[in-house]
Design a protein around this motif. Structure first.
Motif, PDB file in Angstrom:
ATOM      1  N   LEU A  62       1.000  -1.095  -0.101  1.00 46.87           N
ATOM      2  CA  LEU A  62      -0.033  -0.262  -0.271  1.00 46.87           C
ATOM      3  C   LEU A  62       1.113   1.242   0.033  1.00 46.87           C
ATOM      4  CD1 LEU A  62      -2.827   0.961   0.193  1.00 46.87           C
ATOM      5  CD2 LEU A  62      -2.758   1.234   2.725  1.00 46.87           C
ATOM      6  N   PHE A  63       2.230   1.750   0.640  1.00 48.39           N
ATOM      7  CA  PHE A  63       2.559   2.187   0.817  1.00 48.39           C
ATOM      8  C   PHE A  63       4.545   2.066  -0.090  1.00 48.39           C
ATOM      9  CE2 PHE A  63      -0.090   2.499   4.241  1.00 48.39           C
ATOM     10  CZ  PHE A  63      -0.200   3.294   4.495  1.00 48.39           C
ATOM     11  N   ARG A  64       4.546   1.325  -0.824  1.00 46.37           N
ATOM     12  CA  ARG A  64       5.707   0.743  -1.678  1.00 46.37           C
ATOM     13  C   ARG A  64       5.109   0.955  -3.011  1.00 46.37           C
ATOM     14  NH1 ARG A  64       7.086   2.767   2.411  1.00 46.37           N
ATOM     15  NH2 ARG A  64       8.845   1.441   3.685  1.00 46.37           N
ATOM     16  N   GLY A  65       6.041   0.640  -4.050  1.00 45.15           N
ATOM     17  CA  GLY A  65       6.179   0.547  -5.151  1.00 45.15           C
ATOM     18  C   GLY A  65       5.443  -1.168  -5.621  1.00 45.15           C
ATOM     19  N   ALA A 206      -1.830  -3.775  -3.754  1.00 44.87           N
ATOM     20  CA  ALA A 206      -1.711  -4.612  -3.506  1.00 44.87           C
ATOM     21  C   ALA A 206      -2.771  -5.758  -3.716  1.00 44.87           C
ATOM     22  CB  ALA A 206      -2.263  -3.917  -2.020  1.00 44.87           C
ATOM     23  N   VAL A 207      -3.904  -5.804  -4.738  1.00 49.57           N
ATOM     24  CA  VAL A 207      -4.620  -6.560  -5.683  1.00 49.57           C
ATOM     25  C   VAL A 207      -3.971  -7.281  -6.522  1.00 49.57           C
ATOM     26  CG1 VAL A 207      -6.426  -5.926  -3.640  1.00 49.57           C
ATOM     27  CG2 VAL A 207      -5.909  -5.137  -6.045  1.00 49.57           C
ATOM     28  N   SER A 219       0.033  -5.194 -11.882  1.00 52.52           N
ATOM     29  CA  SER A 219      -0.820  -4.669 -11.617  1.00 52.52           C
ATOM     30  C   SER A 219      -2.417  -5.216 -12.096  1.00 52.52           C
ATOM     31  CB  SER A 219      -0.452  -3.652 -12.116  1.00 52.52           C
ATOM     32  OG  SER A 219       1.050  -2.573 -11.470  1.00 52.52           O
ATOM     33  N   SER A 220      -3.515  -4.593 -10.865  1.00 53.46           N
ATOM     34  CA  SER A 220      -4.139  -4.898 -11.531  1.00 53.46           C
ATOM     35  C   SER A 220      -5.281  -3.744 -12.310  1.00 53.46           C
ATOM     36  CB  SER A 220      -5.631  -4.689  -9.880  1.00 53.46           C
ATOM     37  OG  SER A 220      -5.356  -3.649  -9.291  1.00 53.46           O
TER      38      SER A 220
END
Length: 539
Positions: A62-65, A206-207, A219-220
């Motif tokens: 959530l807070f990284r790449g 994240a998802v 990536s989503s």
């Protein structure tokens, strides 16, 4: 052409120091991050372990790449790129609004419009100035990657992607300045766009879909709604894809062109979003100076309070997930223990989120003090001070409201943490950690309030730049210092990094011994000097 060059020169003279600080600070963060990563995760096994933990843990993503492999360069980009891009985004939006809507409010745009310059020429000069500023930032960032020994193409791409995200948000700043009537409103709209798109990109990562070896993530679709996601999908030092850079630049250019059309379609000082009509009769709250300050700042306080509520809910809602991951993978546990001491992984997760909460509370306080500077610069404070309202009382009202804002942000986070525990049927013993760390971050955020108040009194024209720069510096040291193995003395310069926390079964007061006195001395000194300070106009 001569008029355009003259206008760009004027912008360069006004901004050279700010732009240099933003660009050099971004490059310095990239350089320091690589040094920290090399020390803490020097082997591929270390990096692979952390990537596996990140892919299984939404808190980290959530807070990284976007994870793109365990190679040294790709790993560093995964850890730091979103924050480099965020610095470029803030620089670009502030620059765009300052030279468009800000100049209109200050009356400078009217003077230029009375000259032979075309109506859109100042706007064009601002757009080109912003493009050059992002080019400088990109070049210095690429140079920082090259300086640590990474390969040429990946370094240039990482720098270009950072600057390209900045160009996108330059367009966002130009567009918001056309829609809204005040620079404060335009800046607020641009900043919230940055925050929302940053979070959307993190959720999209994240998802996403992890690779079989747990070193990469696809990536989503949500990631593609955010310029941060576009920049991350360049996958520098791995696939080295250049087309997302073109996407960022294209969107920025489109927004700038649309904004240029809107400039020609509205009156000077006008806007496309009409201001809300005032009430026929003033509220009783406005009968006092403090009530007026609350009326001017309540929107900002509400916004940061909502952010605090969400942060608190996430801290306890995700704590149990991290506990499960940490039990099987010590990499997550090691990172969280660096921040939380010898406490449990769940305590470490809460401490991590509440460290970010300290940043939100500090932002709330700094924004309120900066509003005092805006009122002074715009001349609206002068009629109030001409009444039986002393300068000390006037500034004290802003400081009191700022302190109330800090408390409300933290209180909302504590309430959100309780809601998170109730929804997960969690361990209510964690509320002790929530209360201690929350109270500690009130003390930490108050230091930023005091320092910004001192800047307002001693160097009023630098209030906004100094206030926000110190918050960014505190955030970088507090959030990234433990992860990148910065020297302990350097990390402890950040108030949010030395706030009290729960260490196992004990409460570690850490830097409380200097946080509270520093706040008291700073606020007292600011009020004392305010008694003799003259009003400082814009300039």
């Amino acid at each position: 052409m001569k008029r355009l060059v003259a206008l760009m020169g004027q912008r360069a003279r006004r901004d050279w120091l700010q732009v240099l600080l933003w660009a050099a600070g971004t490059a310095l963060l990239a350089y320091a991050s690589f040094v920290g990563v090399s020390d803490a995760y020097g082997t591929e096994q270390d990096r692979t372990s952390l990537l596996a933990a990140a892919l299984a843990n939404p808190v980290i993503l959530l807070f990284r790449g976007l994870p793109s492999g365990a190679a040294e360069g790709a790993f560093m980009v995964f850890l730091i790129f979103p924050w480099l891009a965020m610095l470029a985004a803030f620089m670009s939006t502030f620059l765009a609004v300052r030279h468009t809507r800000g100049d209109e409010e200050a009356g400078r745009a009217e003077l230029v419009a009375a000259s032979p310059a075309a109506r859109t020429l100042p706007f064009l000069a601002t757009a080109l100035h912003g493009l050059l500023a992002n080019t400088l930032l990109a070049a210095l960032t690429a140079a920082a990657f090259l300086a640590v020994g990474l390969d040429l193409e990946g370094s240039v791409l990482a720098g270009a992607a950072t600057g390209a995200v900045g160009v996108t948000f330059l367009g966002v700043g130009l567009f918001s300045a056309q829609l809204l009537r005040t620079s404060r409103g335009a800046n607020s709209a641009a900043v919230w766009t940055i925050v929302v798109t940053f979070v959307v990109s993190g959720i999209g990562n994240a998802v996403g879909t992890p690779s079989d070896d747990l070193t990469r993530m696809e990536s989503s679709w949500m990631t593609w709604l955010s310029p941060f996601g576009w920049g991350e999908n360049t996958r520098a030092f791995d696939e080295n894809l250049w087309w997302p850079v073109l996407l960022c630049l294209g969107v920025g250019v489109v927004l700038a062109v649309v904004s240029g059309v809107l400039v020609s379609a509205r009156d000077l000082g006008g806007s496309f979003v009409a201001e809300r009509l005032g009430r026929a009769a003033a509220s009783p709250v406005l009968s006092t100076p403090g009530g007026l300050v609350w009326r001017l700042t309540r929107g900002a306080v509400l916004g940061w309070t909502v952010g605090g509520l969400l942060t608190g809910m996430l801290s306890t809602s995700l704590a149990s997930i991290v506990q499960e991951v940490g039990a099987s993978n010590p990499a997550v546990e090691d990172i969280l223990r660096q921040i939380s001491g010898d406490g449990s992984v769940e305590q470490g997760t809460i401490t991590t989120f509440f460290t970010m909460l300290g940043v939100l509370a500090a932002c709330c306080a700094v924004q309120i003090v900066c509003r005092a500077r805006q009122e002074e610069a715009h001349g609206t404070a002068e009629p109030l001070l001409a009444a039986p309202v002393g300068r000390v009382r006037w500034l004290a009202d802003y400081l009191v409201i700022a302190l109330i804002g800090i408390v409300l942000v933290v209180a909302a986070a504590i309430g959100g943490a309780a809601l998170g525990l109730a929804g997960q049927d969690g361990d209510w013993a964690l509320m002790r950690t929530v209360l201690v760390t929350g109270a500690g971050q009130v003390a930490a955020a108050s230091v930023f309030l005091a320092v910004t108040a001192l800047a307002f009194v001693l160097v009023p024209r630098a209030t906004i730049a100094l206030g926000w720069s110190l918050v960014l510096l505190g955030m970088m040291l507090g959030l990234f210092g433990p992860l990148f193995q910065f020297p302990e003395w350097l990390v402890h310069l950040s108030p949010i990094a030395v706030a009290p926390l729960v260490d196992g079964d004990d409460v570690d007061l850490r830097g409380l011994w200097w946080l509270v006195p520093a706040t008291a001395v700073g606020v007292g000194t600011a009020l004392a000097f305010m008694r003799r300070r003259e009003l400082a106009s814009a300039g």
